[in-house]
Design an enzyme around this catalytic site. Structure first.
Site, PDB file in Angstrom:
ATOM      1  N   GLN A   9       0.801  -1.273   0.076  1.00  0.00           N
ATOM      2  CA  GLN A   9      -0.045  -0.190  -0.011  1.00  0.00           C
ATOM      3  C   GLN A   9       0.788   1.194  -0.079  1.00  0.00           C
ATOM      4  OE1 GLN A   9      -3.230  -0.664   2.334  1.00  0.00           O
ATOM      5  NE2 GLN A   9      -4.198   0.961   2.526  1.00  0.00           N
ATOM      6  N   SER A  87       4.160  -6.345   2.748  1.00  0.00           N
ATOM      7  CA  SER A  87       2.886  -6.358   3.237  1.00  0.00           C
ATOM      8  C   SER A  87       1.997  -6.976   2.485  1.00  0.00           C
ATOM      9  CB  SER A  87       2.554  -5.126   3.728  1.00  0.00           C
ATOM     10  OG  SER A  87       1.130  -5.161   4.408  1.00  0.00           O
ATOM     11  N   LEU A  88       0.752  -6.069   1.709  1.00  0.00           N
ATOM     12  CA  LEU A  88       0.119  -6.544   0.765  1.00  0.00           C
ATOM     13  C   LEU A  88       0.738  -7.152  -0.104  1.00  0.00           C
ATOM     14  CD1 LEU A  88      -2.563  -6.404  -1.200  1.00  0.00           C
ATOM     15  CD2 LEU A  88      -1.536  -4.181  -2.010  1.00  0.00           C
ATOM     16  N   ARG A 112      -9.069  -9.173   3.037  1.00  0.00           N
ATOM     17  CA  ARG A 112      -8.023  -8.391   3.994  1.00  0.00           C
ATOM     18  C   ARG A 112      -8.400  -7.004   3.901  1.00  0.00           C
ATOM     19  NH1 ARG A 112      -2.788  -6.252   2.999  1.00  0.00           N
ATOM     20  NH2 ARG A 112      -1.343  -6.859   4.576  1.00  0.00           N
ATOM     21  N   HIS A 194      -0.226  -3.731  10.926  1.00  0.00           N
ATOM     22  CA  HIS A 194       0.982  -4.383  11.343  1.00  0.00           C
ATOM     23  C   HIS A 194       1.351  -4.175  12.847  1.00  0.00           C
ATOM     24  CE1 HIS A 194       1.755  -5.928   7.604  1.00  0.00           C
ATOM     25  NE2 HIS A 194       1.862  -4.800   6.881  1.00  0.00           N
ATOM     26  N   GLN A 243       0.845 -12.081   9.825  1.00  0.00           N
ATOM     27  CA  GLN A 243       1.617 -10.732   9.076  1.00  0.00           C
ATOM     28  C   GLN A 243       0.722  -9.491   9.531  1.00  0.00           C
ATOM     29  OE1 GLN A 243       0.740  -8.666   5.698  1.00  0.00           O
ATOM     30  NE2 GLN A 243       2.128  -9.845   4.594  1.00  0.00           N
TER      31      GLN A 243
END
Length: 290
Positions: A9, A87-88, A112, A194, A243
């Site tokens: 992101q 991440s993503l 998500r 996170h 995660q």
């Protein structure tokens, strides 16, 4: 050895993917399928939407995933020896190494995004970038700050993102500057990704992941939670769930990939954020972006 990496992101921009869509039949198939899977016109928002529209988590995450995967799957020379995603981006990486098929991965990304958006609404929170301190110094700042605040993204040496409740982030930014940080500034994000504040989203995503088929990949994925290579589908699932509330260990992932033989890193996705970070982590490797 060739490593392919996928952004998260923040790398979105108006008009993203339009050129790719117009120039590739395979990309058109993926974009058209995405509209059906998501139930809204993501193509229109990506190609014609404003920055504000693209910034909504429920739009941003599928948009970046779609752009990244379309780039990867239309790259003829895509032959990864290892993959990783920020991440993503880990979901995009798992399509590139064939752990997940495109449709299942997009559904998970959409779930998500919605779960994270809900968690953000439940717990007003944010993130901040801290520049110019060591990882240990930033971790110390988080421990001293009042309230929930944790190290969230280990992006490269001297650049760490912290995540937590609004007031705790404000306090941590003050402490970071007192400790000698060059900059400590809140980021324009919708919540504390996170961090423990994402627990409601983690629980929701865990159910969706448990119900999805994960295949044995064609090459290892270096996962955010431990920066280590994984090929076991059950381990990959568990790490993907963890995660959401754990930090992204990007610096360590890149270092481990280099130690395991990566000589070239190719970024697949909008922008060149990861390429820049990799150059700061290890100048000896070749970097590229498609």
């Amino acid at each position: 050895m060739n490593a392919y990496v996928f952004p998260g992101q923040g790398s979105q921009f108006p008009g993203m993917g339009k050129e790719l869509y117009e120039g590739s039949e395979k990309a058109r198939e993926l974009f058209d399928a995405a509209n059906d899977i998501l139930g809204f016109d993501i193509k229109r928002i990506m190609f014609e939407g404003t920055k504000e529209e693209l910034k909504e988590t429920k739009v941003t995450q599928p948009a970046i995933f779609l752009h990244s995967v379309a780039l990867a799957l239309t790259t003829e020379e895509l032959k990864p020896d290892m993959v990783a995603g920020h991440s993503l981006g880990e979901f995009s990486a798992l399509v590139a190494n064939k752990t997940l098929n495109f449709e299942d991965a997009l559904r998970l990304v959409a779930q998500r995004a919605m779960a994270m958006q809900k968690a953000c609404e439940q717990n007003p929170s944010t993130m901040a970038a801290v520049l110019g301190l060591s990882d240990e110094q930033v971790e110390e700042v988080c421990e001293k700050a009042n309230g929930v605040v944790v190290a969230a993204n280990y992006n490269c040496p001297g650049q760490l993102v912290i995540s937590g409740a609004n007031e705790a982030i404000e306090h941590a930014c003050v402490l970071a500057k007192e400790a000698g940080a060059k900059r400590a500034l809140p980021l324009p994000v919708g919540g504390a990704f996170h961090s423990p504040l994402m627990e409601p989203a983690r629980e929701e995503l865990a159910k969706a992941i448990a119900a999805t088929t994960f295949n044995t990949p064609i090459c290892p994925v270096y996962q955010n939670v431990d920066a280590k290579p994984h090929t076991d589908p059950e381990e990959i699932k568990a790490n993907l769930i963890a995660q959401l509330t754990a930090p992204v260990r990007w610096t360590q992932s890149v270092q481990n990939m280099v130690a395991d033989g990566a000589t070239k890193f190719t970024e697949c996705g909008p922008g060149k954020v990861l390429k820049g970070l990799i150059m700061k982590i290890d100048r000896s490797v070749e970097t590229d972006a498609v």
